[in-house]
Design a protein around this motif. Structure first.
Motif: not given
Length: 71
Positions: A1-10, A46-50
């Protein structure tokens, strides 16, 4: 089973966790120090770009071109 998709916050939280693990480490060699420094810098970028992408349209883009959306 695939993992749940991550949110931007995650995703942001994972990047923050990775940064926390790498910061303030003593490195024995210059090569290791340079690589660790590059990783910290890149994760920060990358964190700032998100954050910027999550705020909406990019003010640097032309009004004619739509802002790309995260999948």
């Amino acid at each position: 089973m695939a993992d749940k998709a991550l949110s931007d916050t995650e995703v942001y939280d994972l990047l923050h966790e990775a940064l926390s693990l790498l910061l303030n480490k003593t490195v024995e060699t210059e090569n290791g120090r340079q690589v660790l420094s590059a990783a910290i810098r890149d994760l920060d970028i990358l964190q700032r770009a998100l954050l910027i992408m999550s705020e909406g349209s990019d003010p640097l883009q032309s009004n004619r071109e739509p802002s790309p959306q995260l999948p």
